[in-house]
Write a protein that holds these residues in place. Structure first.
Motif, PDB file in Angstrom:
ATOM      1  N   LEU A  14      -6.247  -6.624  -3.845  1.00 45.69           N
ATOM      2  CA  LEU A  14      -6.634  -7.355  -2.646  1.00 45.69           C
ATOM      3  C   LEU A  14      -5.570  -7.270  -1.558  1.00 45.69           C
ATOM      4  O   LEU A  14      -4.361  -7.221  -1.835  1.00 45.69           O
ATOM      5  CB  LEU A  14      -6.875  -8.828  -2.999  1.00 45.69           C
ATOM      6  CG  LEU A  14      -7.953  -9.095  -4.057  1.00 45.69           C
ATOM      7  CD1 LEU A  14      -8.037 -10.595  -4.344  1.00 45.69           C
ATOM      8  CD2 LEU A  14      -9.305  -8.566  -3.605  1.00 45.69           C
ATOM      9  N   ASN A  15      -6.032  -7.290  -0.310  1.00 41.74           N
ATOM     10  CA  ASN A  15      -5.101  -7.243   0.818  1.00 41.74           C
ATOM     11  C   ASN A  15      -4.414  -8.587   1.004  1.00 41.74           C
ATOM     12  O   ASN A  15      -4.686  -9.566   0.297  1.00 41.74           O
ATOM     13  CB  ASN A  15      -5.818  -6.792   2.097  1.00 41.74           C
ATOM     14  CG  ASN A  15      -6.904  -7.753   2.532  1.00 41.74           C
ATOM     15  OD1 ASN A  15      -6.806  -8.963   2.346  1.00 41.74           O
ATOM     16  ND2 ASN A  15      -7.955  -7.216   3.137  1.00 41.74           N
ATOM     17  N   LEU A  16      -3.528  -8.658   1.997  1.00 44.06           N
ATOM     18  CA  LEU A  16      -2.701  -9.843   2.212  1.00 44.06           C
ATOM     19  C   LEU A  16      -3.269 -10.814   3.237  1.00 44.06           C
ATOM     20  O   LEU A  16      -2.774 -11.935   3.362  1.00 44.06           O
ATOM     21  CB  LEU A  16      -1.297  -9.408   2.671  1.00 44.06           C
ATOM     22  CG  LEU A  16      -0.463  -8.624   1.661  1.00 44.06           C
ATOM     23  CD1 LEU A  16       0.751  -8.013   2.350  1.00 44.06           C
ATOM     24  CD2 LEU A  16      -0.033  -9.509   0.513  1.00 44.06           C
ATOM     25  N   THR A  17      -4.269 -10.390   4.012  1.00 47.76           N
ATOM     26  CA  THR A  17      -4.729 -11.221   5.117  1.00 47.76           C
ATOM     27  C   THR A  17      -6.244 -11.298   5.182  1.00 47.76           C
ATOM     28  O   THR A  17      -6.950 -10.418   4.704  1.00 47.76           O
ATOM     29  CB  THR A  17      -4.242 -10.684   6.482  1.00 47.76           C
ATOM     30  OG1 THR A  17      -4.934  -9.454   6.771  1.00 47.76           O
ATOM     31  CG2 THR A  17      -2.746 -10.433   6.487  1.00 47.76           C
ATOM     32  N   ASP A  18      -6.717 -12.347   5.808  1.00 42.33           N
ATOM     33  CA  ASP A  18      -8.114 -12.449   6.222  1.00 42.33           C
ATOM     34  C   ASP A  18      -8.120 -12.551   7.746  1.00 42.33           C
ATOM     35  O   ASP A  18      -7.230 -13.151   8.340  1.00 42.33           O
ATOM     36  CB  ASP A  18      -8.782 -13.701   5.629  1.00 42.33           C
ATOM     37  CG  ASP A  18      -8.967 -13.595   4.133  1.00 42.33           C
ATOM     38  OD1 ASP A  18      -9.303 -12.497   3.660  1.00 42.33           O
ATOM     39  OD2 ASP A  18      -8.760 -14.605   3.434  1.00 42.33           O
ATOM     40  N   ASP A  46      -7.532  -3.481   1.569  1.00 39.93           N
ATOM     41  CA  ASP A  46      -7.491  -3.462   0.105  1.00 39.93           C
ATOM     42  C   ASP A  46      -7.103  -2.060  -0.363  1.00 39.93           C
ATOM     43  O   ASP A  46      -7.437  -1.059   0.281  1.00 39.93           O
ATOM     44  CB  ASP A  46      -8.871  -3.782  -0.489  1.00 39.93           C
ATOM     45  CG  ASP A  46      -9.261  -5.250  -0.395  1.00 39.93           C
ATOM     46  OD1 ASP A  46      -8.482  -6.043   0.152  1.00 39.93           O
ATOM     47  OD2 ASP A  46     -10.359  -5.575  -0.873  1.00 39.93           O
ATOM     48  N   PHE A  47      -6.419  -1.986  -1.500  1.00 42.05           N
ATOM     49  CA  PHE A  47      -6.219  -0.708  -2.178  1.00 42.05           C
ATOM     50  C   PHE A  47      -7.271  -0.569  -3.284  1.00 42.05           C
ATOM     51  O   PHE A  47      -7.600  -1.539  -3.968  1.00 42.05           O
ATOM     52  CB  PHE A  47      -4.840  -0.633  -2.844  1.00 42.05           C
ATOM     53  CG  PHE A  47      -3.683  -0.461  -1.904  1.00 42.05           C
ATOM     54  CD1 PHE A  47      -3.747   0.392  -0.823  1.00 42.05           C
ATOM     55  CD2 PHE A  47      -2.486  -1.152  -2.128  1.00 42.05           C
ATOM     56  CE1 PHE A  47      -2.664   0.560   0.029  1.00 42.05           C
ATOM     57  CE2 PHE A  47      -1.406  -0.994  -1.292  1.00 42.05           C
ATOM     58  CZ  PHE A  47      -1.493  -0.142  -0.208  1.00 42.05           C
ATOM     59  N   ASN A  87      -1.172  -4.684   3.556  1.00 44.53           N
ATOM     60  CA  ASN A  87      -0.870  -4.279   2.189  1.00 44.53           C
ATOM     61  C   ASN A  87       0.413  -3.457   2.156  1.00 44.53           C
ATOM     62  O   ASN A  87       0.751  -2.786   3.138  1.00 44.53           O
ATOM     63  CB  ASN A  87      -2.020  -3.472   1.566  1.00 44.53           C
ATOM     64  CG  ASN A  87      -2.304  -3.926   0.139  1.00 44.53           C
ATOM     65  OD1 ASN A  87      -1.408  -4.363  -0.572  1.00 44.53           O
ATOM     66  ND2 ASN A  87      -3.560  -3.821  -0.274  1.00 44.53           N
ATOM     67  N   HIS A  88       1.097  -3.538   1.022  1.00 46.44           N
ATOM     68  CA  HIS A  88       2.345  -2.801   0.828  1.00 46.44           C
ATOM     69  C   HIS A  88       2.517  -2.569  -0.661  1.00 46.44           C
ATOM     70  O   HIS A  88       2.696  -3.510  -1.429  1.00 46.44           O
ATOM     71  CB  HIS A  88       3.527  -3.614   1.379  1.00 46.44           C
ATOM     72  CG  HIS A  88       4.832  -2.895   1.279  1.00 46.44           C
ATOM     73  ND1 HIS A  88       6.029  -3.470   1.651  1.00 46.44           N
ATOM     74  CD2 HIS A  88       5.152  -1.641   0.853  1.00 46.44           C
ATOM     75  CE1 HIS A  88       7.017  -2.624   1.463  1.00 46.44           C
ATOM     76  NE2 HIS A  88       6.504  -1.493   0.979  1.00 46.44           N
ATOM     77  N   ARG A 146      -3.400 -10.639  -7.363  1.00 49.19           N
ATOM     78  CA  ARG A 146      -4.054  -9.836  -6.343  1.00 49.19           C
ATOM     79  C   ARG A 146      -4.895  -8.684  -6.903  1.00 49.19           C
ATOM     80  O   ARG A 146      -5.535  -7.963  -6.140  1.00 49.19           O
ATOM     81  CB  ARG A 146      -3.007  -9.282  -5.370  1.00 49.19           C
ATOM     82  CG  ARG A 146      -2.351 -10.373  -4.519  1.00 49.19           C
ATOM     83  CD  ARG A 146      -1.314  -9.808  -3.585  1.00 49.19           C
ATOM     84  NE  ARG A 146      -1.870  -8.709  -2.816  1.00 49.19           N
ATOM     85  CZ  ARG A 146      -1.135  -7.695  -2.342  1.00 49.19           C
ATOM     86  NH1 ARG A 146       0.169  -7.655  -2.581  1.00 49.19           N
ATOM     87  NH2 ARG A 146      -1.698  -6.739  -1.651  1.00 49.19           N
ATOM     88  N   ARG A 147      -4.890  -8.532  -8.205  1.00 48.67           N
ATOM     89  CA  ARG A 147      -5.650  -7.433  -8.816  1.00 48.67           C
ATOM     90  C   ARG A 147      -6.662  -8.024  -9.792  1.00 48.67           C
ATOM     91  O   ARG A 147      -6.369  -8.202 -10.982  1.00 48.67           O
ATOM     92  CB  ARG A 147      -4.703  -6.463  -9.512  1.00 48.67           C
ATOM     93  CG  ARG A 147      -5.327  -5.108  -9.827  1.00 48.67           C
ATOM     94  CD  ARG A 147      -4.248  -4.079 -10.090  1.00 48.67           C
ATOM     95  NE  ARG A 147      -4.806  -2.753 -10.259  1.00 48.67           N
ATOM     96  CZ  ARG A 147      -4.086  -1.635 -10.309  1.00 48.67           C
ATOM     97  NH1 ARG A 147      -2.765  -1.695 -10.196  1.00 48.67           N
ATOM     98  NH2 ARG A 147      -4.656  -0.468 -10.465  1.00 48.67           N
TER      99      ARG A 147
END
Length: 226
Positions: free
Chosen positions: A158-162, A122-123, A193-194, A138-139
Motif C-alpha cells: 500500500l502507498n503512504l497517502t490518500d 501502490d507497489f 512510496n519508497h 502495509r502489505r
C-alpha cells in the motif's frame, strides 16, 4: 590555474548535458515501444490497445496488455503525466521489467507502480520483490502467506497517502526514481512510496492497458547516473 578552471567548467558542462531529460514518447507515433497483447496473438485484425491521438499516447484499456520500451534502463527518474479522461479505472507503470507474460500469461516480470484511481503509488510485485518500512501493516496478507512476487504471494504494498491524485479528467504527475535497488515514487509532489532491496535494478519500462482509457502527455526520463 587556467587549466584547472577550464577542466572544472568542462566537467560542469558535461554533467549538465548528462542530466538533460529525454522524452520516451515523440508525440507522433510509438517509435521506441512495442505492444505485447496476448489476445492479439495470431489475430492481425485485432484493434490496437495503444494509439497516438492528438499528440497524446493513449492506452485504450482493451484488449489487456502492455506497451513495453524497446530499451532497458537503470538509475533514472521517470516523469509520467497522465489522466483518466472519461472514467476512473486501472493502469500502471512497470519498471525493471524483463520476462514477458511472466505472471498469469499477461504481466511481465517487474515492479508495478500502480495508477489505479484512488491507489496511485501502490507497489505490485510481479516476479520481483521490494521491501518497505512497516511491511506487516502495509502489505496485506493472510497468515503464513509469503511476501513475494509469485501468483499466490502477498504482492501488493500500500502507498503512504490518500488524496494525492487530481479529480477525474485532470492531469496527474507521477515521478518514479529508480536508483540501484531503491524505488521512490511521488504523485503530484507527494511522496507516496519508497522501497529498497528491490530484486531487480534495471530493465524495461511498460505501460498497461488494463480496462480503462488513460492518456499520457509526457513520458520523460532523466539519468541519475554519477
Amino acid at each position: 590555474m587556467k587549466i584547472q578552471l577550464v577542466a572544472a567548467l568542462s566537467l560542469l558542462c558535461a554533467a549538465s548535458a548528462f542530466a538533460e531529460p529525454i522524452s520516451l514518447f515523440n508525440g507522433k507515433d510509438l517509435t521506441g515501444w512495442s505492444a505485447d497483447v496476448p489476445e492479439a496473438d495470431g489475430k492481425p485484425d485485432t484493434k490496437p490497445s495503444f494509439i497516438v491521438r492528438d499528440g497524446l499516447l493513449v492506452s485504450l484499456g482493451k484488449p489487456g496488455g502492455h506497451l513495453i520500451s524497446d530499451k532497458g534502463y537503470s538509475d533514472y527518474k521517470l516523469v509520467v503525466e497522465y489522466r483518466f479522461p472519461k472514467d476512473k479505472g486501472n493502469c500502471g507503470v512497470l519498471v525493471n521489467a524483463s520476462t514477458p507474460r511472466f505472471l498469469y500469461g499477461m504481466f511481465p516480470k517487474s515492479i508495478e507502480v500502480q495508477m489505479e484511481s484512488g491507489n496511485a503509488g501502490d507497489f505490485w510485485c510481479i516476479g520481483e520483490n521490494i521491501e518497505v518500512p512497516d511491511m506487516e501493516k502495509r502489505r496485506p496478507h493472510q497468515e503464513g502467506q509469503t511476501m513475494g512476487g509469485g501468483p499466490s504471494d502477498a504482492r501488493r504494498i500500500l502507498n503512504l497517502t490518500d488524496g494525492s491524485e487530481k479529480p477525474l479528467g485532470e492531469w496527474n504527475t507521477m515521478e518514479i526514481e529508480c536508483k540501484g535497488d531503491e524505488i521512490i515514487v511521488h504523485v503530484n509532489g507527494d511522496l507516496v512510496n519508497h522501497g529498497t532491496k528491490c530484486t531487480a535494478s534495471s530493465g524495461k519500462i511498460a505501460l498497461q492497458a488494463e480496462g480503462t482509457e488513460v492518456e499520457f502527455r509526457k513520458v520523460e526520463m532523466t539519468s541519475l547516473k554519477d
